[in-house]
Scaffold this motif. Structure first.
Motif, PDB file in Angstrom:
ATOM      1  N   MET A   1      11.079  92.814  60.629  1.00 27.31           N
ATOM      2  CA  MET A   1      11.458  91.561  59.987  1.00 27.31           C
ATOM      3  C   MET A   1      12.834  91.730  59.346  1.00 27.31           C
ATOM      4  N   LEU A   2      13.692  90.734  59.544  1.00 26.36           N
ATOM      5  CA  LEU A   2      15.015  90.784  58.945  1.00 26.36           C
ATOM      6  C   LEU A   2      14.952  90.445  57.459  1.00 26.36           C
ATOM      7  N   PRO A   3      15.852  91.034  56.646  1.00 23.70           N
ATOM      8  CA  PRO A   3      15.915  90.648  55.238  1.00 23.70           C
ATOM      9  C   PRO A   3      16.409  89.215  55.108  1.00 23.70           C
ATOM     10  N   LYS A   4      16.167  88.625  53.951  1.00 19.70           N
ATOM     11  CA  LYS A   4      16.646  87.270  53.707  1.00 19.70           C
ATOM     12  C   LYS A   4      18.170  87.259  53.707  1.00 19.70           C
ATOM     13  N   PRO A   5      18.763  86.107  54.069  1.00 19.10           N
ATOM     14  CA  PRO A   5      20.230  86.045  54.157  1.00 19.10           C
ATOM     15  C   PRO A   5      20.941  86.518  52.893  1.00 19.10           C
ATOM     16  N   ASP A   6      20.379  86.196  51.708  1.00 24.79           N
ATOM     17  CA  ASP A   6      21.060  86.594  50.478  1.00 24.79           C
ATOM     18  C   ASP A   6      20.921  88.089  50.189  1.00 24.79           C
ATOM     19  N   GLN A   7      20.063  88.789  50.967  1.00 24.22           N
ATOM     20  CA  GLN A   7      19.908  90.233  50.787  1.00 24.22           C
ATOM     21  C   GLN A   7      20.852  91.040  51.676  1.00 24.22           C
ATOM     22  N   ILE A   8      21.407  90.401  52.703  1.00 26.25           N
ATOM     23  CA  ILE A   8      22.236  91.136  53.656  1.00 26.25           C
ATOM     24  C   ILE A   8      23.422  91.790  52.958  1.00 26.25           C
ATOM     25  N   ASN A   9      24.167  91.005  52.166  1.00 28.96           N
ATOM     26  CA  ASN A   9      25.322  91.571  51.469  1.00 28.96           C
ATOM     27  C   ASN A   9      24.904  92.646  50.478  1.00 28.96           C
ATOM     28  N   GLN A  10      23.748  92.460  49.843  1.00 31.84           N
ATOM     29  CA  GLN A  10      23.255  93.463  48.902  1.00 31.84           C
ATOM     30  C   GLN A  10      23.001  94.792  49.620  1.00 31.84           C
ATOM     31  N   ILE A  11      22.428  94.713  50.809  1.00 30.00           N
ATOM     32  CA  ILE A  11      22.162  95.921  51.599  1.00 30.00           C
ATOM     33  C   ILE A  11      23.474  96.584  52.010  1.00 30.00           C
ATOM     34  N   ILE A  12      24.466  95.784  52.402  1.00 34.96           N
ATOM     35  CA  ILE A  12      25.751  96.347  52.827  1.00 34.96           C
ATOM     36  C   ILE A  12      26.469  96.991  51.647  1.00 34.96           C
ATOM     37  N   VAL A  13      26.380  96.372  50.465  1.00 39.20           N
ATOM     38  CA  VAL A  13      26.962  96.982  49.259  1.00 39.20           C
ATOM     39  C   VAL A  13      26.294  98.328  48.993  1.00 39.20           C
ATOM     40  N   LEU A  14      24.972  98.365  49.080  1.00 40.40           N
ATOM     41  CA  LEU A  14      24.242  99.610  48.842  1.00 40.40           C
ATOM     42  C   LEU A  14      24.600 100.663  49.889  1.00 40.40           C
ATOM     43  N   LEU A  15      24.803 100.239  51.125  1.00 40.84           N
ATOM     44  CA  LEU A  15      25.191 101.173  52.186  1.00 40.84           C
ATOM     45  C   LEU A  15      26.566 101.768  51.905  1.00 40.84           C
ATOM     46  N   ASN A  16      27.485 100.954  51.401  1.00 40.83           N
ATOM     47  CA  ASN A  16      28.809 101.462  51.027  1.00 40.83           C
ATOM     48  C   ASN A  16      28.705 102.474  49.893  1.00 40.83           C
ATOM     49  N   ILE A  17      27.834 102.200  48.929  1.00 39.74           N
ATOM     50  CA  ILE A  17      27.639 103.133  47.823  1.00 39.74           C
ATOM     51  C   ILE A  17      27.061 104.446  48.344  1.00 39.74           C
ATOM     52  N   TYR A  18      26.116 104.346  49.268  1.00 42.68           N
ATOM     53  CA  TYR A  18      25.528 105.553  49.871  1.00 42.68           C
ATOM     54  C   TYR A  18      26.602 106.404  50.550  1.00 42.68           C
ATOM     55  N   HIS A  19      27.596 105.742  51.151  1.00 44.69           N
ATOM     56  CA  HIS A  19      28.670 106.465  51.840  1.00 44.69           C
ATOM     57  C   HIS A  19      29.789 106.897  50.894  1.00 44.69           C
ATOM     58  N   GLY A  20      29.559 106.769  49.589  1.00 50.18           N
ATOM     59  CA  GLY A  20      30.491 107.345  48.625  1.00 50.18           C
ATOM     60  C   GLY A  20      31.443 106.390  47.947  1.00 50.18           C
TER      61      GLY A  20
END
Length: 252
Positions: free
Chosen positions: A1-20
């Motif tokens: 299941m895909l995340p809700k549209p308003d969660q997509i940017n939140q996930i990408i922000v978290l992914l950037n944080i994970y990458h330093g």
């Protein structure tokens, strides 16, 4: 299941944080969104315990990110498979085939062949074809079994002498049977000197990877100087043609 549209940017922000990346301005540039938007998402991530006060991902944040990306991967993979089944693939008819027939797909000599019986992935022929002709395949089901070839890169000195020819001849014999590729003038001359006519001469490095992923063993010969200019390209090709890896042997 895909995340809700308003969660997509939140996930990408978290992914950037994970990458330093920890600075909101840096993440905003990477995502091409406003600084205020990144600050808003980071505030929510911190509130939910997914990052700490120093903008580092937490264990809870890692688990959340892994779960969300896994769900997205499953969604994307299943839909790509659905789209693949509707595409028309090209294959060589191993025997006379009529439109509408169920065919079995197998690799042979680096090319995809369609058979009327046997194992392997299946599909439906979209046109009549005689043996050796081209047949379109749709409704693909199952996985096509591919035995990937081995890619060997032999590096020779920038100047060729009799000693290197003998070592190259032995190495070529040890790696045969294979297709032989010449990258650059030194590779071409070196192969000709040991009586081998190159099978691949132009765009040799990429062609060697392409042949290997189709199940062919390939021996590419090149000089140390010429390989130096292609070293950055090899990891990119290994990623593109995964799981083929370049096995480099230096004879110099």
């Amino acid at each position: 299941m895909l995340p809700k549209p308003d969660q997509i940017n939140q996930i990408i922000v978290l992914l950037n944080i994970y990458h330093g990346k920890k600075k909101p301005s840096e993440i905003a540039r990477e995502m091409d969104i406003t600084l205020q938007g990144v600050i808003y998402h980071m505030k929510n991530l911190r509130r939910d315990g997914l990052i700490d006060e120093e903008n580092r991902i937490t264990k809870k944040g890692f688990d959340f990110l892994y779960r969300q990306l896994s769900d997205m991967r499953e969604f994307i993979t299943s839909n790509i498979l659905d789209l693949d089944s509707l595409m028309v693939w090209e294959a060589i008819a191993a025997e006379d085939i009529t439109a509408g027939s169920t065919v079995h797909l197998r690799m042979k000599g680096g090319y995809l062949y369609a058979f009327l019986s046997g194992g392997g992935a299946t599909g439906r022929a979209v046109n009549d074809s005689q043996a050796g002709g081209l047949v379109g395949i749709t409704n693909l089901s199952g996985l096509i079994d591919v035995n990937f070839g081995k890619l060997s890169i032999i590096v020779i000195p920038d100047s060729i002498d009799g000693g290197i020819s003998e070592r190259l001849k032995k190495a070529a014999a040890d790696l045969s049977p294979a297709l032989f590729a010449a990258m650059g003038e030194a590779g071409y001359v070196a192969l000709k000197n040991i009586g081998i006519e190159p099978d691949i001469e132009y765009s040799a490095l990429q062609a060697a990877f392409e042949a290997s992923v189709r199940g062919q063993n390939v021996v590419l010969v090149t000089s140390r100087r010429r390989l130096h200019y292609s070293m950055a390209e090899i990891p990119q090709l290994e990623n593109r043609y995964n799981p083929v890896k370049a096995n480099i042997t230096d004879l110099s």
